[in-house]
Motif scaffolding. Structure first.
Motif, PDB file in Angstrom:
ATOM      1  N   UNK A 281      12.639  99.634  25.625  1.00 18.31           N
ATOM      2  CA  UNK A 281      12.361  99.425  27.049  1.00 18.31           C
ATOM      3  C   UNK A 281      13.629  99.564  27.882  1.00 18.31           C
ATOM      4  N   UNK A 282      13.482 100.119  29.085  1.00 19.64           N
ATOM      5  CA  UNK A 282      14.645 100.176  29.971  1.00 19.64           C
ATOM      6  C   UNK A 282      14.254  99.866  31.413  1.00 19.64           C
ATOM      7  N   UNK A 283      15.225  99.342  32.132  1.00 16.79           N
ATOM      8  CA  UNK A 283      15.054  98.940  33.520  1.00 16.79           C
ATOM      9  C   UNK A 283      16.066  99.721  34.349  1.00 16.79           C
ATOM     10  N   UNK A 284      15.676 100.216  35.514  1.00 10.93           N
ATOM     11  CA  UNK A 284      16.619 100.948  36.365  1.00 10.93           C
ATOM     12  C   UNK A 284      17.251 100.003  37.389  1.00 10.93           C
ATOM     13  N   UNK A 285      18.550 100.171  37.630  1.00  9.94           N
ATOM     14  CA  UNK A 285      19.266  99.296  38.564  1.00  9.94           C
ATOM     15  C   UNK A 285      20.068 100.115  39.557  1.00  9.94           C
ATOM     16  N   UNK A 286      20.174  99.589  40.786  1.00 13.18           N
ATOM     17  CA  UNK A 286      20.945 100.249  41.844  1.00 13.18           C
ATOM     18  C   UNK A 286      19.998 100.716  42.935  1.00 13.18           C
ATOM     19  N   UNK A 287      19.856  99.903  43.989  1.00 15.73           N
ATOM     20  CA  UNK A 287      18.999 100.293  45.121  1.00 15.73           C
ATOM     21  C   UNK A 287      17.523 100.341  44.776  1.00 15.73           C
ATOM     22  N   UNK A 288      17.048  99.413  43.961  1.00 13.61           N
ATOM     23  CA  UNK A 288      15.643  99.448  43.516  1.00 13.61           C
ATOM     24  C   UNK A 288      14.789  98.341  44.121  1.00 13.61           C
ATOM     25  N   UNK A 289      15.268  97.703  45.193  1.00 13.10           N
ATOM     26  CA  UNK A 289      14.533  96.555  45.721  1.00 13.10           C
ATOM     27  C   UNK A 289      13.500  96.937  46.781  1.00 13.10           C
ATOM     28  N   UNK A 291       9.231  98.583  46.986  1.00 14.61           N
ATOM     29  CA  UNK A 291       8.069  98.889  46.148  1.00 14.61           C
ATOM     30  C   UNK A 291       8.061 100.369  45.754  1.00 14.61           C
ATOM     31  N   UNK A 292       8.518 101.222  46.673  1.00 14.77           N
ATOM     32  CA  UNK A 292       8.543 102.660  46.371  1.00 14.77           C
ATOM     33  C   UNK A 292       9.495 102.924  45.200  1.00 14.77           C
ATOM     34  N   UNK A 293      10.679 102.320  45.271  1.00 14.52           N
ATOM     35  CA  UNK A 293      11.659 102.540  44.199  1.00 14.52           C
ATOM     36  C   UNK A 293      11.141 101.978  42.878  1.00 14.52           C
ATOM     37  N   UNK A 294      10.440 100.872  42.949  1.00  9.71           N
ATOM     38  CA  UNK A 294       9.865 100.257  41.746  1.00  9.71           C
ATOM     39  C   UNK A 294       8.840 101.202  41.114  1.00  9.71           C
ATOM     40  N   UNK A 295       7.969 101.756  41.977  1.00 13.09           N
ATOM     41  CA  UNK A 295       6.940 102.670  41.437  1.00 13.09           C
ATOM     42  C   UNK A 295       7.571 103.937  40.871  1.00 13.09           C
ATOM     43  N   UNK A 296       8.584 104.428  41.556  1.00  8.38           N
ATOM     44  CA  UNK A 296       9.272 105.631  41.043  1.00  8.38           C
ATOM     45  C   UNK A 296       9.913 105.336  39.688  1.00  8.38           C
ATOM     46  N   UNK A 297      10.461 104.126  39.569  1.00  5.10           N
ATOM     47  CA  UNK A 297      11.092 103.754  38.295  1.00  5.10           C
ATOM     48  C   UNK A 297      10.045 103.753  37.179  1.00  5.10           C
TER      49      UNK A 297
END
Ligand SMILES: Cc1cc2nc3c(=O)[nH]c(=O)nc-3n(C[C@H](O)[C@H](O)[C@H](O)COP(=O)(O)O)c2cc1C
Length: 473
Positions: A281-289, A291-297
């Motif tokens: 599993x991996x989580x993306x970090x850096x400017x992800x706060x 909902x759009x960035x979350x969905x893209x991740x």
């Protein structure tokens, strides 16, 4: 915990933010919301000693120490550091000894208790909610084993480590989870390595059952992900980009502009398909706060996102309100600079250029020549082959006398003191002045107003998960 158990970790990780910005209050609140709250494991012994000397006004430190498995250790800590009447004058803290290869028993006890307290309180607050992790920096090696051990005693669910290549850490976690002694190798500049040994049996008379936590490595490249996955013991990755707060990975090839600001290019963008193919599993970090960035991740195959800046400025953060206000004194926050020189680690470091803080000082005065807390000191071989310690932030004559290259000291600032001031524990200098806060934040600071002037950790989570379309302003 296996990687399949790591996959059961929540979708949002509140990133570890040192020193003490992600404290137990913030991590506990995030965990109570069902996500992964992460306490900072950096300088935990100093944070505990400062809070006790400041009188422990809400009693939290003493409450947690009362739950420490060995009460003889806990009472030694209280005797040494608790001052019911508080500090004699602002910034007048008793010095905490600096770490070296052979730290005293008292310092080890303080460190074990420091991380125990932080994790224990966060877990108490989380109750049956989400999980609690601890964040450590690979670069700060000497306190690592006792810090890990204290967190394990408190039942930490995940260990997250960045700022280096944490290849050896999983094996240390395994040994310490079984209360076995472990030795960490410390690289010596101009020499070989030395060992820093930690044996829980030297400190504690009890051996409570420990469940091994997950280990997540904070990385910025797929090459490193592949290499770490091959080494084994890694349960997942945080893939952090150069917009993130705190320290950043240097650009590949070390490109920088005339001011020393790192220049990132396409080669610094990790190949997420390659990381996803590792089946961890991996989580993306850096400017992800958002909902759009979350969905893209999620669309890239990520398990979720890790968020720092948005949590650093919420009400539960350890960054004191006055310092948060400095950083937010203008719409969109003060400018955030990626300073290639400031941090003695040599890694680029995000500095908020806010008036009243270290980052807002006149550029000609910016170098901070002091090293009183010593976390970022490096080991070096003296002429007589003994090991010495030096920091590029200490006065240049001192650094040079220890064989340090003067050009390596240019532009450095005392990150340790600045970060302690950010959480309300500024140390007094000899002339009576107090250390200025050094504020770090990601580029996401520019969008912080979307959360309103005052907001809680829950609101960040609700916005990112899409439970609300706008933060409540
Ligand atoms: C105030 C602050 C302190 C930080 N300190 C650390 C740290 O001690 N260790 C670490 O691994 N990351 C640290 N980070 C990075 C965060 O854990 C997180 O990965 C990052 O902030 C995510 O990007 P964002 O700020 O755009 O949300 C810090 C970030 C901030 C804002």
């Amino acid at each position: 915990m296996s990687s399949s158990a790591a996959a059961a970790l929540p979708q949002i990780i509140q990133g570890g933010m040192g020193v003490g910005v992600s404290n137990w209050v913030l991590a506990g609140r995030v965990a109570a919301c069902g996500q992964l709250g992460v306490v900072s494991g950096t300088a935990v012994e100093r944070v505990l000693a400062c809070r006790l000397q400041a009188g422990d006004p809400d009693g939290a430190m003493r409450r947690a120490l009362a739950a420490f498995p060995d009460q003889a250790v806990a009472s030694r800590i209280l005797n040494a550091w608790f001052r019911p009447e508080g500090l004699p004058a602002p910034g007048e803290y008793k010095p905490v000894p600096l770490f070296s290869q052979t730290p005293s028993r008292a310092l080890l006890e303080l460190t074990v208790c420091g991380s125990f307290v932080e994790v224990w309180l966060a877990k108490q607050q989380a109750q049956d909610g989400g999980a609690v992790g601890i964040n450590l920096l690979e670069k700060i090696r000497l306190p690592t084993l006792p810090t890990l051990y204290g967190a394990l005693l408190a039942g930490v669910d995940a260990v997250l480590m960045g700022a280096g290549i944490p290849r050896e850490i999983p094996a240390h976690i395994t040994r310490l989870s079984a209360h076995e002694a472990s030795s960490l190798r410390i690289p010596v500049e101009g020499g070989d390595t030395v060992e820093s040994r930690f044996d829980p049996a030297d400190l504690l008379t009890v051996k409570p059952t420990i469940t091994r936590p997950a280990f997540l490595a904070v990385i910025s490249s797929d090459v490193l992900a592949v290499s770490l996955a091959r080494s084994g013991g890694i349960d997942g990755f945080i893939v952090e980009g150069p917009t993130a707060g705190g320290h950043n990975a240097p650009p590949r090839g070390g490109a920088a502009d005339a001011k020393g600001t790192p220049i990132y290019g396409p080669r610094d963008v990790p190949d997420l398909k390659r990381i996803a193919a590792l089946n961890l599993p991996f989580w993306l970090a850096g400017g992800k706060a958002t909902h759009e960035a979350f969905r893209e991740a999620l669309a890239t195959g990520a398990h979720g996102v890790q968020i720092g800046t948005a949590f650093a400025f919420c009400e539960e953060s350890g960054m004191i309100p006055e310092v948060r206000a400095m950083a937010r004194s203008q719409p969109g926050g003060a400018p955030v600079v990626t300073d290639g020189r400031a941090s003695p680690t040599g890694f680029p470091f995000k500095v908020v250029a806010a008036a009243g803080s270290e980052g807002g000082r006149d550029p000609d005065l910016r170098e901070r020549r002091t090293c009183t807390l010593g976390y970022l000191r490096e080991a070096y071989a003296r002429e007589d082959q003994t090991v010495g310690w030096r920091c590029p932030s200490e006065p240049v004559e001192q650094w040079s006398a220890k064989g340090g290259d003067p050009t390596a000291a240019t532009g450095r600032r005392c990150v340790c003191n600045g970060l302690m001031a950010t959480i309300g524990h500024p140390h007094a200098n000899r002339d009576g002045s107090l250390e200025l806060p050094l504020i770090t934040a990601g580029d996401d600071l520019v969008g912080i107003d979307r959360f309103g002037k005052r907001y809680h950790a829950d609101e960040v989570i609700d916005l990112v998960l899409g439970r609300v379309t706008h933060a409540v302003v």
